[in-house]
Enzyme design. Sequence first.
Site, PDB file in Angstrom:
ATOM      1  N   ARG A 141       0.824  -1.202   0.000  1.00  0.00           N
ATOM      2  CA  ARG A 141       0.000   0.000   0.000  1.00  0.00           C
ATOM      3  C   ARG A 141       0.870   1.269   0.000  1.00  0.00           C
ATOM      4  O   ARG A 141       0.719   2.149  -0.852  1.00  0.00           O
ATOM      5  CB  ARG A 141      -0.873  -0.030   1.253  1.00  0.00           C
ATOM      6  N   THR A 142       1.783   1.342   0.928  1.00  0.00           N
ATOM      7  CA  THR A 142       2.633   2.529   1.036  1.00  0.00           C
ATOM      8  C   THR A 142       3.552   2.650  -0.184  1.00  0.00           C
ATOM      9  O   THR A 142       3.748   3.736  -0.726  1.00  0.00           O
ATOM     10  CB  THR A 142       3.475   2.458   2.324  1.00  0.00           C
ATOM     11  N   LYS A 201      25.147 -10.873   2.243  1.00  0.00           N
ATOM     12  CA  LYS A 201      26.580 -11.123   2.389  1.00  0.00           C
ATOM     13  C   LYS A 201      27.168 -10.305   3.539  1.00  0.00           C
ATOM     14  O   LYS A 201      28.372 -10.298   3.747  1.00  0.00           O
ATOM     15  CB  LYS A 201      27.327 -10.778   1.097  1.00  0.00           C
ATOM     16  N   ARG A 215      11.454   1.783   3.702  1.00  0.00           N
ATOM     17  CA  ARG A 215      10.689   1.049   4.694  1.00  0.00           C
ATOM     18  C   ARG A 215      11.606  -0.037   5.232  1.00  0.00           C
ATOM     19  O   ARG A 215      12.209  -0.782   4.449  1.00  0.00           O
ATOM     20  CB  ARG A 215       9.482   0.403   4.024  1.00  0.00           C
ATOM     21  N   HIS A 232       6.197   6.618  11.140  1.00  0.00           N
ATOM     22  CA  HIS A 232       5.646   6.496   9.789  1.00  0.00           C
ATOM     23  C   HIS A 232       5.077   7.876   9.465  1.00  0.00           C
ATOM     24  O   HIS A 232       3.864   8.055   9.340  1.00  0.00           O
ATOM     25  CB  HIS A 232       4.565   5.413   9.777  1.00  0.00           C
TER      26      HIS A 232
END
Lengths: 314, 314, 314
Positions: free
Chosen positions: A60-61, A89, A110, A138
């Site tokens: 959604r974001t 790695k 995110r 957020h």
Amino acid sequence: MKRFDFPHTHIIDSHQFSREDLNTILAATEHVVRLKEQNRLFGVLEGRLMASLFFESSTRTRLSFEAAMHRLGGRIITTVGFQFSSISKGETLYDTMKMIEAYADIAVIRHPVEGSSRIAAGAVNIPIINAGDGAGQHPTQALLDLYTIVRERGLPDKKRIAFIGDLKFGRTIHSLVKLLTHYETEFVFISPVDLALPESYRKELRSLGIHFEETEDLKAMWDCDVAYITRIQEERFADRADYERLKDSYVVNRAFVQASRHPTLLLHPLPRVNELSTDVDDMPNAAYFRQAAYGVDVRMALLCLCLQAELPDL
Amino acid sequence: MKRFDFPHTHIIDSHQFSREDLNTILAATEHVVRLKEQNRLFGVLEGRLMASLFFESSTRTRLSFEAAMHRLGGRIITTVGFQFSSISKGETLYDTMKMIEAYADIAVIRHPVEGSSRIAAGAVNIPIINAGDGAGQHPTQALLDLYTIVRERGLPDKKRIAFIGDLKFGRTIHSLVKLLTHYETEFVFISPVDLALPESYRKELRSLGIHFEETEDLKAMWDCDVAYITRIQEERFADRADYERLKDSYVVNRAFVQASRHPTLLLHPLPRVNELSTDVDDMPNAAYFRQAAYGVDVRMALLCLCLQAELPDL
Amino acid sequence: MKRFDFPHTHIIDSHQFSREDLNTILAATEHVVRLKEQNRLFGVLEGRLMASLFFESSTRTRLSFEAAMHRLGGRIITTVGFQFSSISKGETLYDTMKMIEAYADIAVIRHPVEGSSRIAAGAVNIPIINAGDGAGQHPTQALLDLYTIVRERGLPDKKRIAFIGDLKFGRTIHSLVKLLTHYETEFVFISPVDLALPESYRKELRSLGIHFEETEDLKAMWDCDVAYITRIQEERFADRADYERLKDSYVVNRAFVQASRHPTLLLHPLPRVNELSTDVDDMPNAAYFRQAAYGVDVRMALLCLCLQAELPDL
């Protein structure tokens, strides 16, 4: 051409904004919305490249930010999940971001770990927008919530705004409450006692001299201008019996909304489950789908502000 | 500028089209192909945003649609798989689509559950294109198959068209047969008895007064104008021995094709395995790779029609 | 407008280039860099479509190529991993590429199997760029390494260039050594004996009459113009004790670099782990993050060359 005066390079945390900053963001969003209506957006960020880095999935974001960048004529490189073979790695976020800085003009991040976006911002000379970092912030969600209130009901001053549901763990709520402290908001917190607003937030409100009410009774939203509804997640309860007892008392449905004479604006960050019935969807005050659309508008404005883009005059 | 008159908002099901609709789609595709040859496509959908929602992976179809949108100058937001954290949290397809409506101008949907695209279309005010929903429909594949026949051999009227392979479960075949009933097509169905065309389809053909032949003998394709070849999947047989017995009798290779004097056009929806040998690839009648390319052309036309785009005059 | 004379359609293998080819690539990169500085890049590949086919994840390389295409105004269709349902159904790389040819104007391929990109190039009439195929080649990495040396220190002729780390399995090193044989490079190979340059490469250098030194002593980099540092991976050692003994003797940190009076340029293909300390990052000779940025420039040039694009004059 107009360039808004915005003192921030990065969008990391809802605590970073002054009321003046919020005014600028709201004004820039209005400007962008008008340009959109006139089909004049496309070209504002032509030639600019956004890295969409979703170390944790949040479709959604991600799609909201990518739609915003596309609408402005910009381009996007995307990665979802820890596909970064380099990270598997043992590469640090610092090194990953130095690489991204070499590729893109701005990055949206995110990440499951709180504080990641701040680390990212410290590593690079391009703007970083925090699209959610773990239990942390957020901020763009809070900004779009604020914009929705303003667009649908005007500035929050003297408005009575109810927060409903999980006020203890709800990241979204914490960020929005913070933004609303810049206005003369009247807060009404509605939640099971177990999920009440944390003491740290109550303390902050008190120290700012802000009045707030707390109740377990959902009916308290009936005399509010805005009701911000969130989910009560079963996994948040220590005792399953408590969840079973409470979940049905926090359901906003058509009959419940109609029982009030006040046209309370209904917001929800989505996704919803049972706490908000679909029979509410076609009521004029049901603003949660419009809220999702405004999210693209607000993110367009933030991309422009962080990139110091020049916007055509209206 | 030209805007084709097309009465559909969504592309859901091959049953939705009249012969007139098919004429419009074929004409719009021809128009788009000519513009492409003149390098005049880019800009037709500039500023428009397509959501490419592949809840189930289908890279071939996804890339074909995304190539189509890019060629027209449009933009794309993509998601593959049930990455939607919101869906994993219990969000309905309805709510997901309300969100997508807030972001994009048109959505292409692939979903494992039959009927999903109809549900999606019912939820939103933007055009929905079904890119395959479970055992259900895959209408754009049928349309590109039809366009391939028309482009390579002219309208299907009076044409003898063979369908080969798994006619029982073959979604692609069912959709194309449906479209071809709008023409005076002569159908030849070639399959193992166990994988014959379902009775419902035979009944429909009879009720329309359409003549068709059925046989197990692959040589029946030799006097056809078009042979539409599909895979016989082992998992479709109740008895493995039946599969072993039959699989080698349904192999179209160079020697078999050369044994006919008739220049039968060879189509295949791809991917192929053993039923179509690579030694056929460089024969002039091997049209299956061109068919994949025409798919982009047809999807460009469908995007333009659904979005009611204005196309430059030729 | 300028079109560089480049005899190759595909970029498959660092062995394919003559010194003249390298000159062309370096000149085209310089040209592209100048256009970028003048904001005149956007439009060079407008309307062109690149397929970004990463059958194996390599986010760094993928984002670098995609950034390059976007900067030139081109468009991209992407797939990561063996999502190709068709491949899981048994489709060959040949058939997959015939499909891609129908969609895109150029394809960048990363594949776990050595030789894949050559097979892909043989299947299609569009340019193929090898973005790494198994233990095989990764030619664009070698080209960006070469460009970095030239941009930061001039042509490699008479330059003393150290290669450090895993010279036995290091694909990146093998490709770059090959390119540098076109110049009068003085090679210094620094590695544990177990991870020394393979005999085949030493033989080739000798046959070309090229002088080289081999040592286990990291201090040998102190009098070099360039040090190309790579990781020593634990899994490459037969004996874990050998790894433990050696790993700490191959660490380039600030103190070690400052102990030399020579301004050795420090390169690393990244990601790094312990072999290159972060306390080196802000030294002027630490060029590895710039190297990542030059990668976009070189890939822009290669996309233009393979597509025979016309570049605006400077």
